[in-house]
Design an enzyme around this catalytic site. Sequence first.
Site, short mmCIF file in Angstrom:
data_model
loop_
_atom_site.label_atom_id
_atom_site.label_comp_id
_atom_site.label_asym_id
_atom_site.label_seq_id
_atom_site.Cartn_x
_atom_site.Cartn_y
_atom_site.Cartn_z
N LYS A 195 38.72 44.68 40.95
CA LYS A 195 37.37 44.90 40.43
C LYS A 195 37.07 46.39 40.46
CE LYS A 195 32.52 43.88 41.09
NZ LYS A 195 31.52 43.04 41.76
N LYS A 248 38.45 42.61 36.51
CA LYS A 248 37.08 42.78 36.05
C LYS A 248 36.72 44.25 36.01
CE LYS A 248 32.43 41.94 37.62
NZ LYS A 248 31.61 41.65 38.75
#
Length: 323
Positions: A195, A248
Amino acid sequence: MLDLIHRPRRLRANPNWRRLVGETRLSVDDLIYPLFVRPGEGVREEIESMPGCHRFSIDEIVKAAAEVHSLGIPGIILFGIPETKDPEGTPGYDPDGIVPRAVRAIRAEVPELLVWADVCLCEYTSHGHCGIVADGEVLNDETVERLARAAVVYAGAGAHAVCPSDMMDGRVGAIRAALDAADHLDTVIVSYAAKYASAYYGPFREAADSTPAFGDRRSYQMDPANAIEALREVELDLAEGADVVMVKPALAYLDVIRRVADLVTAPVAAYNVSGEYSMLLAAVAAGCFDRKRVVLETLGSIRRAGAGILLTYHAKEVARWLA
Ligand code: PBG
Ligand code: ZN
């Protein structure tokens, strides 16, 4: 006439050839739809920067979940907006908090729909950071202890999967141990493994009122310049017991998705985040694109990059288009 041996256009000549030689396919089977739950009753308020997305009270989110299920989408991921926030993010691991109550209500009404619960503190802390703060620093181990508590609470409420999105070190292992100790042996861990500290979360932070009050998230989320480090994060999370690993955001990181997909045998998910959604819809509203074509092409690129699971705010419209 050109003296050509190869004419690749032969296999593009009509829809049936194109169907036969299609390498990747976007399907409703791949989709997870994010939903935001907030206090109140009868509340369904649109998020300004994310047209078509809402914050729902529990009674309304049950209806929203039923609609998602009726469209054939396999599951949802829940984000909570609590009544109150505090420095330790305690509303995030309160067994009577907004997310566990929503999970129980949805599981009771729509039992087959997969319910994932995002696990992080930033929606619940008054300072908006993803963990416990001391002297301007986000503390790792103290935060992990709270995240494990939250995961057990969500699993106890009936969540099929818990999804740590905080980027603390060791949280997957701690969550697995805590789940197992509480007898939640079958609760899945979907780890936001790679992330990035991304500008693309802007609209989400408006939706969840979780913009950090000071500084930014770069001391825990990843540097957008790095890809090898993403592979390390993925390997560590799998070693700690993650069942699914996520990259992400998705679109600015398609290379990372591809490298992760080439490396691991676990399912790979990608989060087509709020800013990616808002950006596309703003361009559609400005008359730049045909909505259906651009959404299907964009989500198709994430599948082609190697993600098997797509978390996307477009899930409902895609389910309708593909039906
Ligand atoms: C919580 C969390 C965020 C998102 C998912 N979980 C926000 C953030 O890290 O700031 C972003 C989702 C989106 O932008 O759609 N840590
Ligand atoms: Zn967070």
